[in-house]
Design a protein around this motif. Structure first.
Motif, PDB file in Angstrom:
ATOM      1  N   ARG A 102      -2.716  14.182  14.308  1.00  0.00           N
ATOM      2  CA  ARG A 102      -2.128  13.180  13.410  1.00  0.00           C
ATOM      3  C   ARG A 102      -2.170  11.797  14.006  1.00  0.00           C
ATOM      4  O   ARG A 102      -2.377  10.812  13.317  1.00  0.00           O
ATOM      5  CB  ARG A 102      -0.672  13.586  13.112  1.00  0.00           C
ATOM      6  CG  ARG A 102       0.052  12.623  12.155  1.00  0.00           C
ATOM      7  CD  ARG A 102       1.459  13.107  11.873  1.00  0.00           C
ATOM      8  NE  ARG A 102       2.136  12.163  10.972  1.00  0.00           N
ATOM      9  CZ  ARG A 102       2.751  11.068  11.373  1.00  0.00           C
ATOM     10  NH1 ARG A 102       2.791  10.767  12.681  1.00  0.00           N
ATOM     11  NH2 ARG A 102       3.353  10.266  10.501  1.00  0.00           N
ATOM     12  N   TYR A 145      -3.357   7.897  10.530  1.00  0.00           N
ATOM     13  CA  TYR A 145      -4.148   7.764   9.306  1.00  0.00           C
ATOM     14  C   TYR A 145      -3.196   7.782   8.098  1.00  0.00           C
ATOM     15  O   TYR A 145      -2.401   8.711   7.937  1.00  0.00           O
ATOM     16  CB  TYR A 145      -5.158   8.893   9.214  1.00  0.00           C
ATOM     17  CG  TYR A 145      -5.944   8.866   7.920  1.00  0.00           C
ATOM     18  CD1 TYR A 145      -6.836   7.848   7.654  1.00  0.00           C
ATOM     19  CD2 TYR A 145      -5.761   9.887   6.984  1.00  0.00           C
ATOM     20  CE1 TYR A 145      -7.547   7.829   6.458  1.00  0.00           C
ATOM     21  CE2 TYR A 145      -6.480   9.881   5.801  1.00  0.00           C
ATOM     22  CZ  TYR A 145      -7.372   8.845   5.537  1.00  0.00           C
ATOM     23  OH  TYR A 145      -8.075   8.832   4.351  1.00  0.00           O
ATOM     24  N   ASN A 146      -3.289   6.765   7.260  1.00  0.00           N
ATOM     25  CA  ASN A 146      -2.457   6.630   6.070  1.00  0.00           C
ATOM     26  C   ASN A 146      -3.266   7.124   4.869  1.00  0.00           C
ATOM     27  O   ASN A 146      -4.214   6.463   4.440  1.00  0.00           O
ATOM     28  CB  ASN A 146      -2.023   5.164   5.884  1.00  0.00           C
ATOM     29  CG  ASN A 146      -0.956   5.036   4.821  1.00  0.00           C
ATOM     30  OD1 ASN A 146      -0.684   5.960   4.048  1.00  0.00           O
ATOM     31  ND2 ASN A 146      -0.315   3.855   4.788  1.00  0.00           N
ATOM     32  N   ARG A 147      -2.872   8.285   4.336  1.00  0.00           N
ATOM     33  CA  ARG A 147      -3.609   8.842   3.225  1.00  0.00           C
ATOM     34  C   ARG A 147      -3.464   7.998   1.970  1.00  0.00           C
ATOM     35  O   ARG A 147      -4.405   7.875   1.174  1.00  0.00           O
ATOM     36  CB  ARG A 147      -3.124  10.256   2.931  1.00  0.00           C
ATOM     37  CG  ARG A 147      -3.536  11.278   3.972  1.00  0.00           C
ATOM     38  CD  ARG A 147      -2.997  12.643   3.588  1.00  0.00           C
ATOM     39  NE  ARG A 147      -3.442  13.659   4.524  1.00  0.00           N
ATOM     40  CZ  ARG A 147      -4.567  14.338   4.410  1.00  0.00           C
ATOM     41  NH1 ARG A 147      -5.367  14.103   3.393  1.00  0.00           N
ATOM     42  NH2 ARG A 147      -4.882  15.249   5.312  1.00  0.00           N
ATOM     43  N   ASP A 190      -3.051   4.765   1.520  1.00  0.00           N
ATOM     44  CA  ASP A 190      -3.893   3.570   1.540  1.00  0.00           C
ATOM     45  C   ASP A 190      -5.311   3.843   2.040  1.00  0.00           C
ATOM     46  O   ASP A 190      -6.152   2.929   2.034  1.00  0.00           O
ATOM     47  CB  ASP A 190      -3.234   2.494   2.406  1.00  0.00           C
ATOM     48  CG  ASP A 190      -1.878   2.072   1.883  1.00  0.00           C
ATOM     49  OD1 ASP A 190      -1.679   2.192   0.650  1.00  0.00           O
ATOM     50  OD2 ASP A 190      -1.046   1.670   2.703  1.00  0.00           O
ATOM     51  N   TYR A 208      -6.137   3.206   8.645  1.00  0.00           N
ATOM     52  CA  TYR A 208      -5.477   3.534   9.898  1.00  0.00           C
ATOM     53  C   TYR A 208      -4.431   2.474  10.192  1.00  0.00           C
ATOM     54  O   TYR A 208      -4.725   1.259  10.153  1.00  0.00           O
ATOM     55  CB  TYR A 208      -6.485   3.627  11.038  1.00  0.00           C
ATOM     56  CG  TYR A 208      -7.498   4.740  10.833  1.00  0.00           C
ATOM     57  CD1 TYR A 208      -7.175   6.038  11.187  1.00  0.00           C
ATOM     58  CD2 TYR A 208      -8.742   4.471  10.293  1.00  0.00           C
ATOM     59  CE1 TYR A 208      -8.095   7.059  10.992  1.00  0.00           C
ATOM     60  CE2 TYR A 208      -9.668   5.479  10.099  1.00  0.00           C
ATOM     61  CZ  TYR A 208      -9.337   6.776  10.457  1.00  0.00           C
ATOM     62  OH  TYR A 208     -10.251   7.790  10.260  1.00  0.00           O
ATOM     63  N   THR A 209      -3.251   2.918  10.538  1.00  0.00           N
ATOM     64  CA  THR A 209      -2.134   2.006  10.776  1.00  0.00           C
ATOM     65  C   THR A 209      -1.723   2.114  12.235  1.00  0.00           C
ATOM     66  O   THR A 209      -1.562   3.225  12.780  1.00  0.00           O
ATOM     67  CB  THR A 209      -0.948   2.358   9.874  1.00  0.00           C
ATOM     68  OG1 THR A 209      -1.378   2.301   8.500  1.00  0.00           O
ATOM     69  CG2 THR A 209       0.176   1.358  10.083  1.00  0.00           C
ATOM     70  N   THR A 215       0.641   2.162  15.218  1.00  0.00           N
ATOM     71  CA  THR A 215       2.040   2.554  15.368  1.00  0.00           C
ATOM     72  C   THR A 215       2.670   2.047  16.660  1.00  0.00           C
ATOM     73  O   THR A 215       3.894   1.980  16.771  1.00  0.00           O
ATOM     74  CB  THR A 215       2.164   4.082  15.323  1.00  0.00           C
ATOM     75  OG1 THR A 215       1.400   4.643  16.375  1.00  0.00           O
ATOM     76  CG2 THR A 215       1.691   4.622  13.970  1.00  0.00           C
TER      77      THR A 215
END
Length: 446
Positions: free
Chosen positions: A162, A211-213, A215, A218-219, A221
């Motif tokens: 994740r 990984y932001n599904r 949008d 990749y964000t 953190t």
């Protein structure tokens, strides 16, 4: 490849160029001048790591020996591997992108047997035994070991779950491994197996992301910063292959200086001993050849004298036979010339006799006077000669009445008859000088 990575590569190449200025154009064209001298190509080897290839990461390394001698045991290497901007798999959950540049400095060595000579002493303690290259029994004489230091710089972006990690890393530590020969090509090049690992301290500047599904992006953190791992850690594992150029495999390189000098001295002594043996053999061979030479020339000279005498005898005989043949040929030519001259004189005399006959033949004309043998002339008138009356006195026929056999006598007999007639008057001429009888009486007598 980022700008930082390019700067690091440039810095590494600059450091190598400053630390090893002896790699010059003159050494590129260096030729082998001794038993322990390597060419420029024989100092180069290419290597690759199969472990990185299993991770789908292409990699290639190059290694260069520091000195051009086969007893040199130091080498520098540079390895590059890269796998960047590859498409992600498993719905953008797993990806592995990395670019790394690694430079190392290796020391190659082989185990030596203790007590083999005075240069290999026994161990003095635990530490000496732990780091020593000496062994009481050498189990793998063809295996070459190496140890050294490395330094690497990498740019990575890795995500297996994740949360992913992305950033840069610097590492420095030790390297250790073994090399075993695998295959030798016909050209002299060789292929070796490289088994080893690297371990050291690592400084990392890594940031975390997910990984932001929603949008589909990749964000980040967690913001990254440089940190040093407080304990050594393994940084590389190698199951690689090394390709070496030239006619010097690894079994002949990276030797101990004492062994190389001993072998070099052994070869020098062998050459010197061989020269002495060659000189002795040459002396013996020359002595035997001189005896054989003398005996041969004695026999040859005797045979040559006999052959020369035979040749001279045959030459004399041939000269005599040739002179005799020439004499006979000259005699035959002279005989032919004499016969040709006689034939020419005969033809000339025959032609002359024919001309005289033509002149002496009388032509009957009216009123002509008949000449008597005694020189008196009488008028003939139209009287015809009496049958059976000879034209000349003495009963001898004239030239016109001679038989063909008499007229065609050989020219030589005619010439001899003419000579006799000129030198001495014949009986018929004497008879003509005397008073001739009457014509009628001669006819009756006949």
């Amino acid at each position: 490849m980022t700008k930082t990575t390019k700067n690091w590569l440039y810095a590494i190449f600059l450091i190598i160029a400053v630390l090893f200025p002896q790699i010059s154009k003159a050494q590129i064209f260096e030729s082998k001048t001794g038993v322990d001298t390597l060419t420029f190509a024989e100092r180069i080897s290419l290597r690759t790591n199969a472990v990185d290839w299993t991770l789908l990461t292409p990699n290639l390394g190059v290694e260069f020996d520091v000195k051009s001698t086969n007893w040199n045991r130091w080498a520098v290497g540079l390895t590059l591997k890269t796998k960047w901007n590859t498409p992600a798999t498993f719905k953008n959950r797993v990806f592995y992108n990395i670019t790394e540049v690694r430079a190392d400095f290796r020391n190659y060595w082989r185990t030596r047997q203790i007590g083999s000579n005075n240069k290999v002493p026994a161990h003095t303690g635990f530490i000496d035994r732990l780091f020593s290259c000496r062994r009481r029994v050498v189990k793998h004489p063809k295996t070459t070991y190496y140890r050294g230091a490395y330094m690497s710089f990498s740019d990575f972006s890795i995500k297996f779950g994740r949360e992913g990690h992305q950033g840069k890393a610097l590492s420095a530590g030790i390297t250790y491994g073994i090399i075993k020969p695998l295959y030798a090509f016909r050209t002299g090049n060789t292929l070796d197996l490289d088994l080893g690992f690297d371990a050291g301290f690592v400084a990392v500047n890594s940031e975390k992301f997910i990984y932001n599904r929603a949008d589909n992006c990749y964000t980040r953190t967690k913001q990254g910063s440089w940190k040093v791992v407080p304990f050594p850690m393994p940084t590389a594992a190698r199951v690689g292959f090394v390709y070496r150029f030239g006619s010097y495999p690894i079994t002949k390189k990276y030797r101990w200086r004492y062994d190389a000098d001993a072998q070099y001295q052994y070869r020098i002594d062998s050459i010197a001993n061989q020269r002495v043996v060659d000189a002795i053999n040459k002396h013996n061979r020359d002595s035997v050849e001189s005896v054989i030479y003398k005996e041969f020339w004695q026999v040859y000279d005797s045979a040559a004298v006999v052959n020369s005498a035979k040749a001279d005898s045959m030459r004399i005989v041939n000269a005599k036979l040739k002179a005799e043949a020439d004499r006979k040929q000259a005699e035959a030519d002279r005989q032919k010339a004499v016969e040709a001259q006689k034939e020419k004189e005969r033809l000339k005399a025959e032609k002359k006799n024919k001309g005289k006959k033509a002149e002496e033949k009388p032509e009957p004309t009216e009123g002509a006077e008949a000449t008597e043998p005694n020189g008196t002339t009488e008028p003939t008138g139209e009287q015809t000669p009496v049958e059976g009356e000879a034209h000349t006195e003495g009963g001898t026929p004239t030239e016109e009445q001679q038989t063909p056999a008499e007229s065609e006598a050989p020219a030589e007999e005619q010439t001899s008859a003419e000579e006799v007639s000129t030198s001495q008057p014949t009986t018929s001429q004497q008879e003509t000088n005397q008073p001739s009888a009457e014509p009628g009486k001669e006819a009756s007598d006949e």
